[in-house]
Scaffold this motif. Structure first.
Motif, mmCIF file in Angstrom:
data_model
loop_
_atom_site.group_PDB
_atom_site.id
_atom_site.type_symbol
_atom_site.label_atom_id
_atom_site.label_comp_id
_atom_site.label_asym_id
_atom_site.label_seq_id
_atom_site.Cartn_x
_atom_site.Cartn_y
_atom_site.Cartn_z
ATOM 1 N N GLY A 120 0.835 -1.193 0.000
ATOM 2 C CA GLY A 120 0.000 0.000 0.000
ATOM 3 C C GLY A 120 0.869 1.242 0.000
ATOM 4 O O GLY A 120 2.077 1.177 -0.267
ATOM 5 N N PRO A 121 0.288 2.386 0.243
ATOM 6 C CA PRO A 121 1.068 3.630 0.236
ATOM 7 C C PRO A 121 2.187 3.572 1.277
ATOM 8 O O PRO A 121 1.930 3.227 2.435
ATOM 9 C CB PRO A 121 0.041 4.705 0.584
ATOM 10 N N VAL A 128 4.003 5.305 3.583
ATOM 11 C CA VAL A 128 3.970 6.570 4.291
ATOM 12 C C VAL A 128 4.926 6.432 5.472
ATOM 13 O O VAL A 128 5.550 5.390 5.672
ATOM 14 C CB VAL A 128 2.537 6.878 4.778
ATOM 15 N N THR A 158 3.971 3.535 7.593
ATOM 16 C CA THR A 158 3.982 2.218 6.970
ATOM 17 C C THR A 158 5.353 1.838 6.426
ATOM 18 O O THR A 158 5.589 0.684 6.087
ATOM 19 C CB THR A 158 2.959 2.165 5.822
ATOM 20 N N TYR A 199 7.071 -1.981 5.744
ATOM 21 C CA TYR A 199 7.394 -2.515 4.416
ATOM 22 C C TYR A 199 8.869 -2.820 4.300
ATOM 23 O O TYR A 199 9.264 -3.772 3.606
ATOM 24 C CB TYR A 199 6.932 -1.542 3.337
ATOM 25 N N GLU A 248 -1.544 -12.816 1.835
ATOM 26 C CA GLU A 248 -1.707 -11.448 1.370
ATOM 27 C C GLU A 248 -1.927 -11.445 -0.125
ATOM 28 O O GLU A 248 -2.787 -10.744 -0.650
ATOM 29 C CB GLU A 248 -0.464 -10.653 1.748
ATOM 30 N N GLU A 287 -5.281 -12.620 -1.029
ATOM 31 C CA GLU A 287 -6.286 -11.584 -0.800
ATOM 32 C C GLU A 287 -6.204 -10.550 -1.906
ATOM 33 O O GLU A 287 -7.201 -10.109 -2.460
ATOM 34 C CB GLU A 287 -6.046 -10.928 0.547
ATOM 35 N N LEU A 290 -4.466 2.011 5.499
ATOM 36 C CA LEU A 290 -3.207 2.219 4.783
ATOM 37 C C LEU A 290 -2.536 0.904 4.457
ATOM 38 O O LEU A 290 -1.902 0.763 3.403
ATOM 39 C CB LEU A 290 -2.253 3.051 5.639
ATOM 40 N N LEU A 291 -2.660 0.006 5.364
ATOM 41 C CA LEU A 291 -2.063 -1.311 5.143
ATOM 42 C C LEU A 291 -2.987 -2.199 4.337
ATOM 43 O O LEU A 291 -2.849 -3.427 4.351
ATOM 44 C CB LEU A 291 -1.731 -1.957 6.484
ATOM 45 N N LYS A 292 -3.916 -1.551 3.666
ATOM 46 C CA LYS A 292 -4.824 -2.227 2.758
ATOM 47 C C LYS A 292 -5.651 -3.307 3.451
ATOM 48 O O LYS A 292 -5.924 -4.371 2.902
ATOM 49 C CB LYS A 292 -4.062 -2.812 1.577
ATOM 50 N N LYS A 293 -6.004 -3.006 4.647
ATOM 51 C CA LYS A 293 -6.858 -3.888 5.451
ATOM 52 C C LYS A 293 -6.264 -5.287 5.603
ATOM 53 O O LYS A 293 -6.989 -6.277 5.702
ATOM 54 C CB LYS A 293 -8.257 -3.994 4.828
ATOM 55 N N ASP A 294 -4.938 -5.327 5.618
ATOM 56 C CA ASP A 294 -4.255 -6.601 5.794
ATOM 57 C C ASP A 294 -4.069 -6.828 7.277
ATOM 58 O O ASP A 294 -3.319 -6.104 7.944
ATOM 59 C CB ASP A 294 -2.917 -6.575 5.066
#
Lengths: 389, 90
Positions: free
Chosen positions: A24-25, A27, A30, A34, A64, A67, B52-56
């Motif tokens: 995802g983004p 930021v 996050t 990552y 993941e 999904e 933000l974590l893409k609902k993970d």
């Protein structure tokens, strides 16, 4: 591979994408995540898929990826390599899920511990039967109840509770046998600091058991607790009556008997006065010792009961009789009427019809009172009678 | 009967609005304070991180462990709570 922390956000994202992670983004909050993920993936790729920990990591990635693959329909990268990896990882994910299922199953195996305990209780139950049979020699019911093989904890608890109920209930009937139990029960019940665990410990201490785990006790306590509360309520009146009278064991009998005695005591004396020959047992009164009523002894009878037990029909008869004319007066009236009729009969029979008609006419005139006419009739009849004689 | 707690049911049952971060299932006073120190003073901020974590849930769990020192159970509960909330209201 470059150090994830040195990469820019876009590079990091690209690197993750190469490894199959759709990040995802990236930021501030996050980024660290990552980076960590990238490191793990690099390590796992470098070392291969041997360690279980790495497998878990892969599974997480695969999840993941699954999904992400499921969620997003628009895939920019539709490379075959990715698809193959996705397939591999999906298989590994299935294995992982199966492992998870195993874990759950292993977690479910916690439950068989209760069966172990129940097996232990089996042994306890069998051991319990022996000492109990010693205590109550003639109590076949009790021993049979305990010999019954309980299959789970709860029936054991119930059987124990019921056995205790029998202990207390039949204690009065078999005082010799249960005296060993009752004093403990009485003392424990009478003492204010009564605890179920204490009682259970007492009962267990009496039994020659070497192994008695606390868990078993707690289980039994928890199972027996409800039964004990009920049994205690039942035991209380039994114990009280036992203290007073040793013959009667039903708690209901004693208060009923007291009531009986209260109502029947004043009548007793009158009964004896009226029927001195009858036995006391005709009315069901037993001359057993009872608690004397305070203040009633020695005092004279202040209020009198009716002499005879008056039934409602006799009362009605009496009332009716009161309103009726007394019988003496009835007899008098009857006699007067008979005399009158007799006189009239004589008058009619003896005299001829002429004077009788005259009499009748005189009667019908009605100027005189009936008594006067009667007198006239009598005076006329008397000379008539005398004349005849 | 599901294994969700009352707190979970309370959170997932209605829009979170302006609820504090401690309203999240799995987040108690201590964890809540730590999150607040990092700037996550409301539940919707944590929701933002989750989104933000893409609902993970896995990544969110990892993040929550790092950010607040939560254990796996607490983080998992929180992630599950947010996921269900998103399924219901998002």
């Amino acid at each position: 591979m470059p150090d994830p922390s040195g990469l820019t956000d876009d590079d990091l994202k690209a690197a993750l994408l190469e490894l199959g992670v759709k990040a995802g983004p990236i930021v501030a909050s996050t980024r660290a995540l990552y980076e960590k993920k990238l490191r793990k993936l690099l390590q796992s790729n470098g070392h291969g898929c041997l360690n279980g920990v790495e497998k878990d990591e892969l599974y997480s990635d695969s999840e993941e990826e699954e999904e992400e693959n499921g969620e997003e329909e628009d895939k920019e990268l539709g490379s075959e390599g990715e698809k193959e990896e996705a397939v591999k990882q999906s298989d590994q994910a299935k294995q992982g899920s199966s492992q998870v299922e195993l874990c759950f199953q292993n977690g479910g195996f916690v439950y068989p511990q209760c069966f172990l305990l129940s097996s232990r209780l089996h042994a306890r139950a069998s051991r319990n039967s022996e000492p109990s049979s010693k205590w109550n020699s003639g109590n076949a019911i009790e021993s049979s109840e305990q010999r019954r093989p309980p299959c789970s904890q709860i029936p054991v608890g119930i059987s124990r509770a019921s056995s205790v109920d029998q202990h207390s209930g039949l204690g009065s009937g078999f005082p010799s046998g249960s005296q060993s139990v009752m004093p403990d029960g009485e003392s424990s019940i009478s003492s204010q600091a009564f605890s179920i665990t204490h009682m259970v410990e007492e009962m267990e201490s009496r039994r020659p058991l070497s192994t008695s785990s606390d868990t078993e006790r707690e289980l039994n306590v928890s199972n027996v607790q409800k039964h004990w509360s009920r049994s205690n309520r039942l035991d209380m009146p039994i114990v009280d009556t036992m203290k007073n009278q040793s013959l009667y064991y039903t708690p209901k009998a004693s208060p009923y008997k007291w009531k009986m005695k209260l109502t029947q005591e004043p009548v007793k004396d009158t009964f004896k006065d009226m029927f001195p020959n009858t036995d006391a047992t005709t009315t069901g009164i037993y001359a057993t010792r009872r608690r004397p009523i305070k203040g009633a002894a020695g005092r004279p009878v202040q209020y009198a009961y009716p002499d005879t037990p008056v039934s409602p029909t006799t009362l009605e008869k009496r009332e009716v009789e009161r309103r009726l004319v007394p019988i003496q007066i009835q007899i008098l009236v009857f006699l007067i009427v008979t005399c009158l009729l007799y006189l009239i009969y004589v008058c009619v029979e003896d005299n001829s019809f002429g004077p009788s008609f005259a009499l009748l006419d005189s009667l019908y005139q009605g100027s005189d009172s009936e008594e006067g006419l009667l007198l006239q009739a009598e005076t006329q009849d008397v000379p008539a009678l005398s004349g005849q004689e | 009967m599901s294994t969700t707690s009352q707190k979970h049911r309370d959170f997932v049952g209605e829009p979170m609005g302006d609820k504090a971060v401690t309203a999240l299932s799995g987040i108690g006073e201590i964890l809540g304070k730590k999150l607040e120190q990092q700037g996550f003073d409301k539940a919707y901020v944590v929701l933002g991180q989750f989104l933000l974590l893409k609902k993970d849930t896995e990544m969110f769990t990892d993040w929550l462990k790092d950010a607040s020192g939560a254990n796996s159970r607490q983080a998992g509960t929180c992630a599950q709570c947010l996921k269900e909330w998103c399924d219901a209201f998002l």
